[in-house]
Design a protein around this motif. Structure first.
Motif, PDB file in Angstrom:
ATOM      1  N   VAL A 168       3.180  -5.845  -5.816  1.00 42.13           N
ATOM      2  CA  VAL A 168       2.563  -4.648  -6.561  1.00 42.13           C
ATOM      3  C   VAL A 168       2.622  -3.638  -5.775  1.00 42.13           C
ATOM      4  N   ARG A 169       2.629  -2.468  -6.209  1.00 40.97           N
ATOM      5  CA  ARG A 169       2.675  -1.190  -5.398  1.00 40.97           C
ATOM      6  C   ARG A 169       1.694  -0.321  -5.896  1.00 40.97           C
ATOM      7  N   VAL A 170       0.612  -0.233  -4.974  1.00 42.87           N
ATOM      8  CA  VAL A 170      -0.780   0.155  -5.159  1.00 42.87           C
ATOM      9  C   VAL A 170      -0.944   1.483  -4.401  1.00 42.87           C
ATOM     10  N   GLY A 171      -1.006   2.514  -4.791  1.00 44.97           N
ATOM     11  CA  GLY A 171      -1.455   3.929  -3.950  1.00 44.97           C
ATOM     12  C   GLY A 171      -2.587   4.549  -4.262  1.00 44.97           C
ATOM     13  N   ARG A 172      -2.875   4.947  -5.261  1.00 48.31           N
ATOM     14  CA  ARG A 172      -4.357   5.819  -5.832  1.00 48.31           C
ATOM     15  C   ARG A 172      -5.617   4.722  -5.316  1.00 48.31           C
ATOM     16  N   SER A 173      -5.470   3.400  -5.929  1.00 53.01           N
ATOM     17  CA  SER A 173      -6.499   2.839  -5.829  1.00 53.01           C
ATOM     18  C   SER A 173      -7.085   2.274  -4.572  1.00 53.01           C
TER      19      SER A 173
ATOM     20  N   GLU B  42       6.882   3.907   0.477  1.00 51.89           N
ATOM     21  CA  GLU B  42       7.093   5.183   0.707  1.00 51.89           C
ATOM     22  C   GLU B  42       8.211   5.738  -0.231  1.00 51.89           C
ATOM     23  N   ASN B  43       8.095   7.022  -0.751  1.00 55.76           N
ATOM     24  CA  ASN B  43       9.174   7.421  -1.667  1.00 55.76           C
ATOM     25  C   ASN B  43      10.065   8.608  -1.213  1.00 55.76           C
ATOM     26  N   ARG B  44       9.968   8.966  -0.001  1.00 53.14           N
ATOM     27  CA  ARG B  44      10.818   9.953   0.730  1.00 53.14           C
ATOM     28  C   ARG B  44      11.129   9.547   1.988  1.00 53.14           C
TER      29      ARG B  44
ATOM     30  N   LEU C  97      13.961  -8.067  -8.946  1.00 52.94           N
ATOM     31  CA  LEU C  97      13.839  -6.813  -9.892  1.00 52.94           C
ATOM     32  C   LEU C  97      12.613  -6.284  -9.697  1.00 52.94           C
ATOM     33  N   MET C  98      12.896  -4.857 -10.000  1.00 55.49           N
ATOM     34  CA  MET C  98      11.615  -3.858 -10.041  1.00 55.49           C
ATOM     35  C   MET C  98      11.529  -3.024 -11.305  1.00 55.49           C
ATOM     36  N   THR C  99      10.374  -2.862 -11.797  1.00 56.12           N
ATOM     37  CA  THR C  99      10.207  -1.814 -12.938  1.00 56.12           C
ATOM     38  C   THR C  99       9.099  -0.744 -12.843  1.00 56.12           C
ATOM     39  N   MET C 100       9.049  -0.080 -13.617  1.00 56.08           N
ATOM     40  CA  MET C 100       7.533   1.000 -13.793  1.00 56.08           C
ATOM     41  C   MET C 100       7.457   0.925 -15.247  1.00 56.08           C
ATOM     42  N   ALA C 101       6.228   0.605 -15.688  1.00 51.69           N
ATOM     43  CA  ALA C 101       5.697   0.366 -16.848  1.00 51.69           C
ATOM     44  C   ALA C 101       5.382   1.830 -17.552  1.00 51.69           C
TER      45      ALA C 101
ATOM     46  N   GLY D  87       3.816  -3.253 -11.291  1.00 45.23           N
ATOM     47  CA  GLY D  87       2.363  -3.038 -11.385  1.00 45.23           C
ATOM     48  C   GLY D  87       1.983  -1.904 -10.368  1.00 45.23           C
ATOM     49  N   MET D  88       1.342  -0.834 -10.679  1.00 44.17           N
ATOM     50  CA  MET D  88       0.723   0.363  -9.813  1.00 44.17           C
ATOM     51  C   MET D  88      -0.887   0.379  -9.986  1.00 44.17           C
ATOM     52  N   SER D  89      -1.430   1.504  -9.513  1.00 42.92           N
ATOM     53  CA  SER D  89      -2.873   1.270  -9.562  1.00 42.92           C
ATOM     54  C   SER D  89      -3.532   0.863 -11.071  1.00 42.92           C
ATOM     55  N   GLU D  90      -3.064   1.603 -12.045  1.00 39.22           N
ATOM     56  CA  GLU D  90      -3.506   1.617 -13.422  1.00 39.22           C
ATOM     57  C   GLU D  90      -3.148   0.039 -14.075  1.00 39.22           C
TER      58      GLU D  90
ATOM     59  N   PHE E  57      10.897   0.810   0.522  1.00 34.94           N
ATOM     60  CA  PHE E  57      11.440   2.350   0.020  1.00 34.94           C
ATOM     61  C   PHE E  57      11.221   2.160  -1.417  1.00 34.94           C
ATOM     62  N   ILE E  58      10.543   2.936  -2.322  1.00 34.18           N
ATOM     63  CA  ILE E  58      10.181   2.826  -3.583  1.00 34.18           C
ATOM     64  C   ILE E  58      10.665   4.096  -4.300  1.00 34.18           C
ATOM     65  N   GLY E  59      11.445   5.117  -3.923  1.00 37.56           N
ATOM     66  CA  GLY E  59      11.499   6.442  -4.199  1.00 37.56           C
ATOM     67  C   GLY E  59      13.227   6.704  -4.620  1.00 37.56           C
TER      68      GLY E  59
ATOM     69  N   ALA F  19       0.881  -1.180   0.079  1.00 37.28           N
ATOM     70  CA  ALA F  19       0.060   0.016   0.104  1.00 37.28           C
ATOM     71  C   ALA F  19       0.961   0.993   0.009  1.00 37.28           C
ATOM     72  N   VAL F  20       1.059   1.988  -1.190  1.00 36.47           N
ATOM     73  CA  VAL F  20       1.755   3.118  -1.366  1.00 36.47           C
ATOM     74  C   VAL F  20       1.057   4.342  -0.535  1.00 36.47           C
ATOM     75  N   SER F  21       1.552   4.689   0.450  1.00 32.30           N
ATOM     76  CA  SER F  21       1.019   5.755   1.446  1.00 32.30           C
ATOM     77  C   SER F  21       1.698   7.005   1.181  1.00 32.30           C
ATOM     78  N   LYS F  22       2.319   7.311   0.237  1.00 23.17           N
ATOM     79  CA  LYS F  22       3.288   8.437   0.108  1.00 23.17           C
ATOM     80  C   LYS F  22       2.410   9.838  -0.024  1.00 23.17           C
ATOM     81  N   THR F  23       1.295   9.765  -0.122  1.00 28.97           N
ATOM     82  CA  THR F  23       0.323  10.897  -0.236  1.00 28.97           C
ATOM     83  C   THR F  23      -0.675  10.946   0.764  1.00 28.97           C
TER      84      THR F  23
END
Ligand code: PLP
Length: 231
Positions: free
Chosen positions: A215-220, A55-57, A157-161, A199-202, A75-77, A32-36
């Motif tokens: 999976v790293r899911v914030g907004r959803s 968290e990214n900060r 490994l990690m990636t952003m699509a 994988g993120m929300s979208e 840590f994802i930032g 659960a990406v709680s950065k916001t």
């Protein structure tokens, strides 16, 4: 919809994606990406069943991990070298190790704390200039360098699509998995590259179909506006 309902929806979407491709949902960790959001929302997510947070900060990681030390923190930032002292040991897993020059300071900090620090190597699969990460062909030498760092453990490994195109996202995730499989053939005796953070929300549904273990899911989870996945 409440935060609890949104979290349960994300779990359900993960579960169904697993079912479609014959995977065990127990293989997939939802971060659960709680950065916001603030501590109250983190607390609510915990009540909904969340165990893992991202968290990214560094400052926010320190603050929230101190408030909920029994949870698992990711840590994802972007990693600035002067912040490494805050990240190592606070994050259970650092997803965003994106350049070789980080290995030495990460290793020294982990050794000073007397811990083994779990890391993932971030890979820029799509080659977009705006994205950070190792080029796929660099990962082999990065793994070799990391294997000399006694206090660092590479779990995968990690990636952003690319955003806004699920088909391209799927191809990106598939390439990361294939890269991991190839590298397991070469490094499997000394490393266990089991984790694929993608994988993120979208696009987390597609990522799970393609083999994501994290999976790293914030907004959803945390945002009321982002309800489109529930249709
Ligand atoms: C913010 C963030 C996420 C979560 O993104 P959402 O679209 O809110 O789900 C995942 N990974 C990284 C690296 C991020 O910075």
């Amino acid at each position: 919809m409440s935060l609890m309902q949104r979290y349960e929806c994300v779990e359900r979407v993960v579960g169904k994606a697993c079912e479609r491709v014959g995977r065990d949902p127990g293989e997939v960790v939802i971060v659960a990406v709680s950065k916001t959001v603030d501590l109250d929302a983190v607390h609510e997510a915990i009540l909904a069943g969340a165990d893992d947070f991202g968290e990214n900060r560094p400052e926010e990681l320190l603050r929230k991990a101190a408030a909920f030390p029994e949870k698992t923190w990711h840590f994802i930032g972007n990693i600035q070298s002067r912040k490494i002292k805050d990240i190592v040991g606070t994050a259970d897993l650092i997803h965003s190790v994106d350049r070789m020059s980080l290995f030495d300071p990460l290793q020294r900090r982990a050794a000073a704390l007397g811990i083994e620090q779990g890391i993932l190597l971030e890979v820029n699969v799509s080659g977009e200039e705006t994205k950070s990460g190792f080029a796929p062909e660099e990962v082999r030498s990065a793994l070799r360098a990391a294997s000399n760092c006694e206090n660092l453990v590479v779990y995968g490994l990690m990636t952003m699509a690319p955003q806004g195109d699920l088909q391209r996202a799927r191809e990106t995730f598939r390439e990361l998995r294939e890269l991991r499989d190839t590298l397991m053939g070469e490094f499997g005796d000394t490393m266990d590259l089991q984790e694929l953070s993608m994988g993120m929300s979208e696009d987390f549904e597609v990522a799970v179909e393609e083999g994501a273990t994290i999976v790293r899911v914030g907004r959803s989870i945390f945002s009321e506006e982002n309800a489109d996945i529930y249709s």
